[in-house]
Design an enzyme around this catalytic site. Structure first.
Site, PDB file in Angstrom:
ATOM      1  N   ASP A   1       0.850  -1.191   0.000  1.00  0.00           N
ATOM      2  CA  ASP A   1       0.000   0.000   0.000  1.00  0.00           C
ATOM      3  C   ASP A   1       0.890   1.246   0.000  1.00  0.00           C
ATOM      4  OD1 ASP A   1      -2.983   0.926   0.587  1.00  0.00           O
ATOM      5  OD2 ASP A   1      -1.626   2.204   1.768  1.00  0.00           O
TER       6      ASP A   1
ATOM      7  N   ASP B   1      -4.376   2.574  -4.808  1.00  0.00           N
ATOM      8  CA  ASP B   1      -2.950   2.690  -4.482  1.00  0.00           C
ATOM      9  C   ASP B   1      -2.436   1.419  -3.812  1.00  0.00           C
ATOM     10  OD1 ASP B   1      -4.342   2.885  -2.151  1.00  0.00           O
ATOM     11  OD2 ASP B   1      -3.285   4.652  -1.377  1.00  0.00           O
TER      12      ASP B   1
END
Length: 747
Positions: free
Chosen positions: A310, A353
């Site tokens: 992440d 993301d």
């Protein structure tokens, strides 16, 4: 006196016999007019004249009864035959009194009569019906051969007994003169791979094919790559049908190779589009999860690792530097990540993301740690190498198979807990999950037991669309009933995008009309399927309907009132407010369209929705066109075979060298239970152990391509006229035998 009376009685009996045999008998001089001296009642009946009319109107001239175009050839043939004896056998046309032509066989003997004149004593048989049948058969076979020659498929035959591999001349068109065909069958490909036209990566398919043949599977279908005339490997579909001896022993394989390269490449492109994340080129969420699940279902005997990555504070990057900059960051990160892992590893973008990496077959926990550290370095090096202008870091959660989970759901939950812990500890680090505690945190940090609360990520609408596309591929590749499969897909798409109606229109062969072939309607929406079976592009749509489609083959109309009058009227009858249609094209020509109607309100379609609907339309079009082409070829082939099977003659094709049967029509196949291709014709039809002495095929040469003889068949106990003709059958020199029952003509 008694002798005279006896001769008179005998003469009357002979006259009665001559008048009643099939056909006719006549005696004529061998002079310029072929003067008729005697004629039977059968001959007069055949020509429609009386004795008096022949004498007064035709002046007893047989020449005047023969069709002028046939006369010269008939006389030439007679003179040639008389060089070898005093008999003749010719064919020509007689002119009936009413003007129509009669095809006849004329068999005669030249003798000297009681007055010292040369005269022919002849029997003529009406073969008009047989000639008509022969001509129809010739045309049918010619059409059948033309279709074979025009198809792009390569037809081949693998003879097991002789280990011979024969192909149609389309092999040379498709694969070139210099490319060696597998002359001794598929076995030879495996023994000499360096000379094989088949891609070495597809040899396993060849081995599988041989195993299926040995297992006596009657129909086999494979896909493999062959080197074409330009030297490029193209995808082909190979369809094989086995032929067996009565004892079940495989005799040969008849097969066809179809070029499916463009179709295959397009389907692969569509499949990749459905599997990939559009921005990064990595697998999307649905695909990456599916691939990992499939791998774990096999319960591999090795340690693997799942990493969830992440990007830290990515939202602030989008907010401060803009989404275009954020997209550039994601693209660059995905590029360096793909380059840093093995081809066997699974890499995907599973959120805005968030990335996922599955490492197959790692040696230890240390190996997982080293890979996590490598990812952290990749992120930190992006700025130092000038790739981006801002600091980028990430947090990583790692879980190990089978320690932290033996299935995907458990393993993913473990990695997600580890990611949560890495974020909690300050980001820019990784955590490795343990069954009881987090075993490793980088940079140094105290291990903690994670809570059982799962961290959820925002829903990904792109993934939802990918899931639909994956479902469509699954249905189309696995359905045996295309109609049911397409209907199910239309319903899923219609419900997902909440449209009023989803449908497919297909063009007629001449593209002047189109008809509604598939339709799904939402609740409360009236079906239009029955009412739209014949829609004229000219009369019903004004002749300019195709101009609505743009260069991407899309017709998008948010308000139908802006359309030309005829188009508006037709759509308004269906209560349509707005629509989106995607053209079905084949070799650049429009073959129909897939449509989505909105009947409740004027709808504005987003670009994302349009892109997905266009992709769905392309997928449906690919499969639909393929199936329609297959149905068309099957109908044409069935029609040609029906023509041959309904001929009242024994029709078969043989190898001129071995006399083995290559083709049989229905009458030939059903003449006996032991008649089938691969056997010798003289065995099954004439009950002989060697070729027939008077076989018409023996008379064929380069100059003589057709020959007819009358033979007695001891097996069927009939006389038949057998005509042998040289033909090309499936690219090979062959002989066509056409046999008609003429027992009724024999005296």
């Amino acid at each position: 006196m008694e002798r005279i009376l006896g001769l008179n009685h005998s003469d009357k009996n002979m006259q009665m016999l001559c008048d009643n045999i099939p056909g006719g008998i006549f005696k004529c001089l061998f002079d310029e007019e072929l003067t008729l001296l005697e004629m039977s009642a059968g001959f007069l009946s055949m020509t429609g004249y009386s004795y008096e009319e022949v004498e007064h109107d035709l002046h007893n001239s047989l020449r005047s009864l023969i069709q002028p175009d046939d006369l010269a050839e008939a006389l030439k043939t007679v003179r040639e035959q008389l060089k070898h004896g005093n008999t003749k056998e010719i064919q020509y046309r007689l002119i009936h009194k009413d003007g129509h032509y009669i095809n006849v066989i004329d068999k005669g003997t030249l003798l000297v009569d009681e007055k010292g004149r040369q005269a022919f004593y002849c029997i003529v048989i009406d073969i008009t019906r047989e000639k008509k049948i022969e001509e129809e058969l010739r045309l049918s076979l010619e059409r059948y051969q033309i279709i074979i020659n025009q198809t792009n498929d390569v037809i081949f035959e693998w003879d097991f007994r002789n280990n011979a591999f024969l192909t149609s001349n389309t092999w040379e068109k498709k694969f070139g003169k210099n490319l060696p065909m597998p002359a001794k069958g598929f076995d030879n490909i495996l023994l000499h791979p360096e000379n094989s036209p088949i891609n070495p990566n597809d040899f396993d398919e060849v081995k599988s094919c041989i195993r299926d043949i040995q297992a006596r599977i009657p129909y086999i279908e494979k896909k493999l790559r062959l080197k074409d005339v330009s030297g490029r490997y193209i995808w082909c579909k190979m369809r094989l049908t086995q032929k067996f001896a009565p004892d079940g022993t495989p005799l040969k394989v008849i097969g066809a190779l179809s070029d499916i390269d463009r179709e295959f490449q397009k389907s692969q492109t569509l499949k990749r589009k459905a599997e990939q994340d559009a921005l990064t080129g990595m697998y999307n969420k649905i695909t990456s999860h599916s691939l990992i699940r499939s791998y774990l279902q096999d319960k591999p005997d090795e340690v693997s690792a799942l990493m969830i990555i992440d990007i830290d504070n990515f939202k602030s990057i989008n907010d401060t530097l803009g989404h275009l900059y954020g997209d550039a960051v994601l693209t660059e990160l995905s590029r360096v990540m793909r380059r840093s892992f093995r081809d066997a590893d699974i890499l995907g973008r599973v959120g805005g993301d968030e990335f996922i990496v599955f490492l197959k077959g790692i040696s230890s926990v240390d190996n997982a740690r080293l890979n996590a550290e490598k990812v952290l370095r990749l992120f930190s090096e992006l700025r130092s190498k000038g790739k981006i202008d801002t600091f980028i870091s990430c947090s990583i959660g790692v879980a190990l198979y089978p320690i932290d989970g033996e299935d995907f759901t458990t393993l993913y939950r473990s990695a997600d807990h580890a990611l949560y812990q890495a974020k909690k500890e300050g980001k820019n680090r990784y955590a490795i999950y343990g069954s009881q505690s987090l075993r490793h945190l980088y940079p140094k940090s105290s291990p903690q037991i994670c809570s059982e609360t799962e961290i959820e990520t925002p829903a990904d609408t792109t993934s939802e669309k990918a899931e639909i596309l994956e479902y469509i591929f699954h249905v189309l590749y696995n359905t045996k009933n295309l109609k049911q499969g397409i209907s199910a897909i239309l319903e899923i798409v219609g419900r997902h995008f909440d449209v009023s109606r989803v449908y497919i229109f297909e063009n007629s062969d001449n593209s002047l009309y189109c008809r509604n072939t598939f339709e799904w309607c939402n609740e409360g929406v009236e079906s239009q399927l029955d009412a739209l079976q014949t829609v004229s592009y000219e009369d019903d749509l004004g002749g300019n309907f195709l101009a609505n489609f743009n260069e991407d083959n899309i017709f998008y109309c948010s308000d139908i009132t802006k359309l030309p009058k005829l188009q508006y009227e037709l759509l308004n009858k269906q209560d349509i407010k707005s629509l989106l249609q995607c053209a079905i094209t084949d070799d650049g020509e429009m073959r129909g369209f897939v449509g989505f109607d909105e009947c409740r309100q004027n709808r504005l379609w987003t670009k994302g929705q349009i892109d997905v609907l266009v992709l769905i339309s392309e997928i449906l079009s690919t499969f639909l066109l393929k199936r329609r082409a297959s149905e068309r070829y099957r109908r044409e082939n069935d029609g040609l075979m029906s023509v041959l099977d309904n001929q009242n003659a024994w029709i078969y094709v043989i190898d001129p060298e071995t006399m083995e049967i290559r083709f049989l029509n229905k009458k030939s196949r059903t003449s006996s239970s032991d008649v089938y291709t691969g056997r010798h014709c003289y065995e099954v039809f004439m009950n002989r152990s060697e070729p027939c002495v008077h076989c018409p095929a023996a008379h064929l040469t380069n100059k003589c391509t057709s020959h007819t003889v009358d033979l007695f068949n001891p097996r069927l106990k009939i006389w038949f006229s057998a005509e042998a003709t040289t033909i090309s059958w499936k690219g090979q020199r062959s002989i066509l035998l056409t046999c008609h029952d003429i027992s009724r003509y024999k005296i």
